[in-house]
Design a protein around this motif. Structure first.
Motif, PDB file in Angstrom:
ATOM      1  N   ARG A   1       0.840  -1.211   0.000  1.00 49.23           N
ATOM      2  CA  ARG A   1       0.000   0.000   0.000  1.00 49.23           C
ATOM      3  C   ARG A   1       0.868   1.252   0.000  1.00 49.23           C
ATOM      4  NH1 ARG A   1      -5.645  -1.323   0.304  1.00 49.23           N
ATOM      5  NH2 ARG A   1      -5.693  -3.594   0.546  1.00 49.23           N
ATOM      6  N   GLY A   2       0.278   2.346  -0.480  1.00 50.43           N
ATOM      7  CA  GLY A   2       1.000   3.616  -0.484  1.00 50.43           C
ATOM      8  C   GLY A   2       1.049   4.242   0.892  1.00 50.43           C
ATOM      9  N   ASN A   3      -0.017   4.046   1.666  1.00 58.36           N
ATOM     10  CA  ASN A   3      -0.058   4.524   3.041  1.00 58.36           C
ATOM     11  C   ASN A   3      -1.039   3.655   3.828  1.00 58.36           C
ATOM     12  OD1 ASN A   3      -2.837   5.825   3.101  1.00 58.36           O
ATOM     13  ND2 ASN A   3      -1.884   7.004   1.439  1.00 58.36           N
ATOM     14  N   LEU A   4      -1.128   3.873   5.121  1.00 60.09           N
ATOM     15  CA  LEU A   4      -1.947   3.019   5.985  1.00 60.09           C
ATOM     16  C   LEU A   4      -3.437   3.258   5.817  1.00 60.09           C
ATOM     17  CD1 LEU A   4       0.237   3.194   9.209  1.00 60.09           C
ATOM     18  CD2 LEU A   4      -0.133   1.178   7.784  1.00 60.09           C
ATOM     19  N   LEU A   5      -3.819   4.455   5.388  1.00 59.42           N
ATOM     20  CA  LEU A   5      -5.246   4.744   5.228  1.00 59.42           C
ATOM     21  C   LEU A   5      -5.838   3.998   4.030  1.00 59.42           C
ATOM     22  CD1 LEU A   5      -5.344   8.541   6.129  1.00 59.42           C
ATOM     23  CD2 LEU A   5      -5.849   6.573   7.577  1.00 59.42           C
ATOM     24  N   GLU A   6      -4.991   3.571   3.105  1.00 57.89           N
ATOM     25  CA  GLU A   6      -5.474   2.722   2.015  1.00 57.89           C
ATOM     26  C   GLU A   6      -5.880   1.350   2.550  1.00 57.89           C
ATOM     27  OE1 GLU A   6      -2.569   2.480  -1.069  1.00 57.89           O
ATOM     28  OE2 GLU A   6      -2.503   4.656  -1.411  1.00 57.89           O
ATOM     29  N   LEU A   7      -5.184   0.914   3.594  1.00 53.98           N
ATOM     30  CA  LEU A   7      -5.475  -0.379   4.217  1.00 53.98           C
ATOM     31  C   LEU A   7      -6.563  -0.254   5.276  1.00 53.98           C
ATOM     32  CD1 LEU A   7      -4.605  -3.397   4.483  1.00 53.98           C
ATOM     33  CD2 LEU A   7      -2.935  -2.623   6.203  1.00 53.98           C
ATOM     34  N   TRP A   8      -6.467   0.821   6.082  1.00 51.13           N
ATOM     35  CA  TRP A   8      -7.398   1.036   7.193  1.00 51.13           C
ATOM     36  C   TRP A   8      -8.022   2.427   7.083  1.00 51.13           C
ATOM     37  CZ3 TRP A   8      -2.528  -0.693  10.034  1.00 51.13           C
ATOM     38  CH2 TRP A   8      -2.485  -2.098  10.117  1.00 51.13           C
ATOM     39  N   PRO A   9      -9.008   2.610   6.218  1.00 49.18           N
ATOM     40  CA  PRO A   9      -9.582   3.932   5.972  1.00 49.18           C
ATOM     41  C   PRO A   9     -10.294   4.541   7.176  1.00 49.18           C
ATOM     42  CG  PRO A   9     -10.872   2.202   4.896  1.00 49.18           C
ATOM     43  CD  PRO A   9      -9.624   1.565   5.376  1.00 49.18           C
ATOM     44  N   ASN A  10     -10.634   3.712   8.188  1.00 46.78           N
ATOM     45  CA  ASN A  10     -11.357   4.228   9.350  1.00 46.78           C
ATOM     46  C   ASN A  10     -10.446   4.569  10.531  1.00 46.78           C
ATOM     47  OD1 ASN A  10     -13.922   3.849   8.075  1.00 46.78           O
ATOM     48  ND2 ASN A  10     -13.744   1.657   8.495  1.00 46.78           N
ATOM     49  N   ALA A  11      -9.139   4.457  10.324  1.00 44.23           N
ATOM     50  CA  ALA A  11      -8.195   4.789  11.400  1.00 44.23           C
ATOM     51  C   ALA A  11      -8.311   6.270  11.743  1.00 44.23           C
ATOM     52  CB  ALA A  11      -6.770   4.454  10.973  1.00 44.23           C
ATOM     53  N   GLU A  12      -8.409   6.576  13.046  1.00 41.60           N
ATOM     54  CA  GLU A  12      -8.641   7.974  13.429  1.00 41.60           C
ATOM     55  C   GLU A  12      -7.715   8.514  14.511  1.00 41.60           C
ATOM     56  OE1 GLU A  12     -12.144   8.387  16.459  1.00 41.60           O
ATOM     57  OE2 GLU A  12     -12.886   7.090  14.838  1.00 41.60           O
ATOM     58  N   VAL A  13      -6.999   7.644  15.265  1.00 42.09           N
ATOM     59  CA  VAL A  13      -6.170   8.173  16.352  1.00 42.09           C
ATOM     60  C   VAL A  13      -5.044   7.197  16.691  1.00 42.09           C
ATOM     61  CG1 VAL A  13      -7.687   7.175  18.140  1.00 42.09           C
ATOM     62  CG2 VAL A  13      -6.204   9.125  18.706  1.00 42.09           C
ATOM     63  N   TYR A  14      -3.918   7.780  17.112  1.00 45.31           N
ATOM     64  CA  TYR A  14      -2.787   7.001  17.615  1.00 45.31           C
ATOM     65  C   TYR A  14      -2.485   7.466  19.033  1.00 45.31           C
ATOM     66  CZ  TYR A  14       2.128   5.468  18.101  1.00 45.31           C
ATOM     67  OH  TYR A  14       3.312   4.919  18.545  1.00 45.31           O
ATOM     68  N   PHE A  15      -2.593   6.557  20.007  1.00 46.05           N
ATOM     69  CA  PHE A  15      -2.257   6.837  21.395  1.00 46.05           C
ATOM     70  C   PHE A  15      -0.809   6.395  21.623  1.00 46.05           C
ATOM     71  CE2 PHE A  15      -6.877   5.775  21.423  1.00 46.05           C
ATOM     72  CZ  PHE A  15      -7.358   7.034  21.781  1.00 46.05           C
ATOM     73  N   HIS A  16       0.059   7.332  21.935  1.00 47.41           N
ATOM     74  CA  HIS A  16       1.490   7.012  21.989  1.00 47.41           C
ATOM     75  C   HIS A  16       2.133   7.509  23.284  1.00 47.41           C
ATOM     76  CE1 HIS A  16       2.682  11.215  21.174  1.00 47.41           C
ATOM     77  NE2 HIS A  16       1.623  11.250  20.398  1.00 47.41           N
TER      78      HIS A  16
ATOM     79  N   PRO B   1      -1.790  10.059   6.024  1.00 42.90           N
ATOM     80  CA  PRO B   1      -1.955  11.397   5.421  1.00 42.90           C
ATOM     81  C   PRO B   1      -3.395  11.916   5.472  1.00 42.90           C
ATOM     82  CG  PRO B   1      -1.833   9.736   3.697  1.00 42.90           C
ATOM     83  CD  PRO B   1      -1.649   9.012   4.997  1.00 42.90           C
ATOM     84  N   ASN B   2      -3.842  12.231   6.666  1.00 43.45           N
ATOM     85  CA  ASN B   2      -5.181  12.777   6.862  1.00 43.45           C
ATOM     86  C   ASN B   2      -5.083  13.855   7.923  1.00 43.45           C
ATOM     87  OD1 ASN B   2      -7.813  13.383   7.564  1.00 43.45           O
ATOM     88  ND2 ASN B   2      -8.511  11.267   7.633  1.00 43.45           N
ATOM     89  N   SER B   3      -5.416  15.089   7.568  1.00 44.32           N
ATOM     90  CA  SER B   3      -5.274  16.206   8.504  1.00 44.32           C
ATOM     91  C   SER B   3      -6.173  16.055   9.721  1.00 44.32           C
ATOM     92  CB  SER B   3      -5.583  17.534   7.795  1.00 44.32           C
ATOM     93  OG  SER B   3      -6.902  17.508   7.266  1.00 44.32           O
ATOM     94  N   ASN B   4      -7.197  15.206   9.620  1.00 49.39           N
ATOM     95  CA  ASN B   4      -8.099  14.999  10.754  1.00 49.39           C
ATOM     96  C   ASN B   4      -7.650  13.857  11.673  1.00 49.39           C
ATOM     97  OD1 ASN B   4      -9.971  17.028  10.035  1.00 49.39           O
ATOM     98  ND2 ASN B   4     -10.830  15.678   8.466  1.00 49.39           N
ATOM     99  N   PHE B   5      -6.608  13.130  11.270  1.00 51.45           N
ATOM    100  CA  PHE B   5      -6.108  12.049  12.119  1.00 51.45           C
ATOM    101  C   PHE B   5      -5.522  12.659  13.385  1.00 51.45           C
ATOM    102  CE2 PHE B   5      -3.206   8.846  13.678  1.00 51.45           C
ATOM    103  CZ  PHE B   5      -3.919   7.666  13.488  1.00 51.45           C
ATOM    104  N   LYS B   6      -5.812  12.043  14.544  1.00 47.35           N
ATOM    105  CA  LYS B   6      -5.406  12.608  15.831  1.00 47.35           C
ATOM    106  C   LYS B   6      -4.250  11.815  16.446  1.00 47.35           C
ATOM    107  CE  LYS B   6      -8.942  15.553  16.121  1.00 47.35           C
ATOM    108  NZ  LYS B   6      -9.667  15.194  14.888  1.00 47.35           N
ATOM    109  N   TYR B   7      -3.437  12.547  17.192  1.00 47.16           N
ATOM    110  CA  TYR B   7      -2.359  11.945  17.971  1.00 47.16           C
ATOM    111  C   TYR B   7      -2.554  12.331  19.427  1.00 47.16           C
ATOM    112  CZ  TYR B   7      -0.166  11.197  13.439  1.00 47.16           C
ATOM    113  OH  TYR B   7       0.094  10.807  12.155  1.00 47.16           O
ATOM    114  N   TYR B   8      -2.646  11.335  20.295  1.00 48.51           N
ATOM    115  CA  TYR B   8      -2.836  11.582  21.723  1.00 48.51           C
ATOM    116  C   TYR B   8      -1.677  10.970  22.500  1.00 48.51           C
ATOM    117  CZ  TYR B   8      -7.355  13.848  22.350  1.00 48.51           C
ATOM    118  OH  TYR B   8      -8.369  14.780  22.399  1.00 48.51           O
ATOM    119  N   GLU B   9      -0.989  11.818  23.267  1.00 51.45           N
ATOM    120  CA  GLU B   9       0.168  11.358  24.027  1.00 51.45           C
ATOM    121  C   GLU B   9      -0.245  10.946  25.436  1.00 51.45           C
ATOM    122  OE1 GLU B   9       4.682  12.793  25.335  1.00 51.45           O
ATOM    123  OE2 GLU B   9       3.426  14.103  24.120  1.00 51.45           O
TER     124      GLU B   9
END
Length: 514
Positions: free
Chosen positions: A235-250, A267-275
């Motif tokens: 895949r070119g990026n992960l959203l091609e594989l998982w289009p419903n991915a919305e957040v990464y808790f890190h 590559p989605n400006s609405n994707f969230k990152y939560y630390e």
């Protein structure tokens, strides 16, 4: 339809916690003081409580005078008694779980006690709060319509006395209610595999067919996994594989050096990152706002906080203060008293406060992971941010790095030597080094003072590491995966020279083959 209903119900349940969070936001110091007295009262009859006469401790002042500060080495005899099967030593309830933490500056393993109270009222409570805060900020979230891709550690059995140890993540997975596995991927069996490289392949096989809506894990290791998934699926990026991915808790290491690489993978400006800020010793803080770098200090997890100003840390002038006395934008070493029986324990992390109402922090590094050989007081927060900015300016990508001092010799001034492993190397390495040096000066006035006119420090030096050098170093130390981290900064050259030696060995082998 079923997943949508589950999503709605789960969201409603988790949001009920907001009212309790609001209580400690309104009365932070009262909540902390009450918590401390509860911990002391509950443990009056423990071996530790009797030694320090907990029955006569009535307030923070008498507690701080009665009980000394402890490092792991000083608390280890109590912990070892518990590991051998004795109980009522540090904590009034039975303790059978120990989070194994080898750290980055000490080859010797640490075994951090994890009580049932800590599991339920700290770690699991924090996991629910993380989801609660995220859902409260993102009302249209569809988090529970899919699964969370988690990356945890391995589990081992300490067989002599039926006590268990392993990575904290493995302990949490092993003790989760059975239904929790249905909302996560990979399976518990795969998550707890001990051999890292075998586990990577198994995770890729299991997860690529799932509907993944979130990720959870340490940024450096998660990046290894996600790149492996991209390679495997084409895949070119992960959203091609998982289009419903919305957040990464890190959490675990700073996200800054890896941010741009994640932006390319997701590559989605609405994707969230939560630390999050969790450790073997406890769960301390959670990002409570979208698009923020500040973490809300969680005050009702059975952990009482104290702080040592880093300006006096380790000196005769060292002092310890409670939460009510902290100030903005000063570096503090964190001291914790916990519901697993750690008492006035110096965890080794450093933080600074960005807000006092509510109490929000940023992690700035480790008490042992800074460079102050020449009075520059360089913290990991400085190097992470400077490196991230330099990569942005030069279109470079960094996998790992470490920094060590070059000590003064005769008339030659000192300097900092960087070992950097690039995922994408800058076109002009000299320009990269120049920009990195300037960015560090902009972020740290002490470093700037020492660098001005090369007064004390010469310009920094960059060594380019071969591919997978840091990975191979961790593998050699038996530290692949889990919570293991690269030592970013050090006042000595031990780690740097170990890496340099491995680099030289590779160069020699390459020449011989040629």
């Amino acid at each position: 339809m079923a997943f949508t209903i589950i999503n709605s119900i789960a969201s409603w349940i988790l949001k009920q916690r907001i009212h309790q969070i609001e209580l400690f936001l309104k009365f932070p110091n009262e909540v902390q003081n009450e918590l401390l007295l509860d911990l002391i009262k509950s443990n009056e009859q423990t071996v530790f409580g009797k030694k320090y006469d907990f029955s006569s401790v009535k307030n923070y002042d008498s507690f701080s005078k009665r009980v000394p500060l402890f490092t792991y080495e000083e608390m280890e005899p109590y912990i070892e008694r518990t590991r051998r099967g004795e109980q009522n030593i540090l904590w009034f309830e039975p303790v059978k779980w120990f989070a194994k933490s080898s750290g980055t500056t000490n080859a010797k393993s640490k075994f951090i006690p994890v009580s049932n109270d800590a599991l339920e009222n700290c770690h699991y409570k924090a996991a629910k709060d993380l989801l609660c805060l995220y859902l409260n900020n993102n009302e249209n979230s569809q988090l529970f319509t899919g699964k969370s891709l988690r990356l945890g550690g391995s589990k081992q059995l300490y067989e002599d006395n039926n006590t268990f140890f392993g990575d904290l993540s493995a302990i949490l997975i092993d003790n989760m209610p059975f239904w929790a596995e249905f909302s996560s991927t990979p399976s518990n069996k795969t998550s707890l595999m001990s051999e890292w490289e075998t586990k990577m392949s198994a995770i890729v096989r299991e997860t690529k067919g799932e509907n993944v809506t979130s990720f959870a894990g340490v940024p450096s290791w998660m990046l290894v996994l996600l790149n492996r998934i991209i390679e495997d699926t084409g895949r070119g990026n992960l959203l091609e594989l998982w289009p419903n991915a919305e957040v990464y808790f890190h959490g675990g290491v700073s996200f800054e050096p890896y941010r741009e690489q994640y932006n390319k993978l997701l590559p989605n400006s609405n994707f969230k990152y939560y630390e999050i800020y969790n450790a073997s010793e406890g769960f301390f803080a959670i990002q409570d706002l979208n698009n923020s770098s500040d973490l809300l200090l969680m005050l009702d997890y059975g952990i009482f906080y104290e702080f040592i100003p880093m300006a006096t840390f380790g000196t005769l002038e060292q002092r310890v203060i409670p939460l009510a006395q902290v100030e903005l934008d000063k570096n503090y070493a964190l001291v914790i008293t916990t519901n697993a029986g750690l008492w006035r324990y110096i965890i080794g992390d450093t933080v600074r406060f960005t807000s006092l109402s509510p109490y929000r922090i940023r992690i700035t590094g480790r008490t042992k992971h800074h460079i102050n050989v020449f009075g520059e007081e360089l913290m990991v927060e400085n190097t992470d941010r400077a490196l991230a900015k330099t990569c942005e300016q030069t279109a470079a990508e960094v996998s790992e790095y470490t920094v060590a001092p070059i000590f003064m010799q005769e008339k030659e001034k000192g300097a900092h030597e960087w070992m950097v492993e690039f995922r994408r190397q800058p076109q002009d390495l000299e320009q990269f080094a120049l920009l990195l040096d300037r960015n560090l000066q902009d972020l740290n006035s002490d470093y700037e003072a020492k660098r001005t006119n090369n007064m004390t420090l010469n310009p920094l030096v960059i060594r380019v590491a071969r591919a997978n050098l840091f990975y191979d170093w961790l593998k050699k130390q038996d530290k692949l995966g889990g919570q293991h981290k690269i030592p970013r900064l050090s006042n000595e050259r031990k780690f740097f020279e170990e890496l340099q030696s491995m680099q030289v060995e590779t160069d020699i082998k390459s020449k011989n083959l040629a």
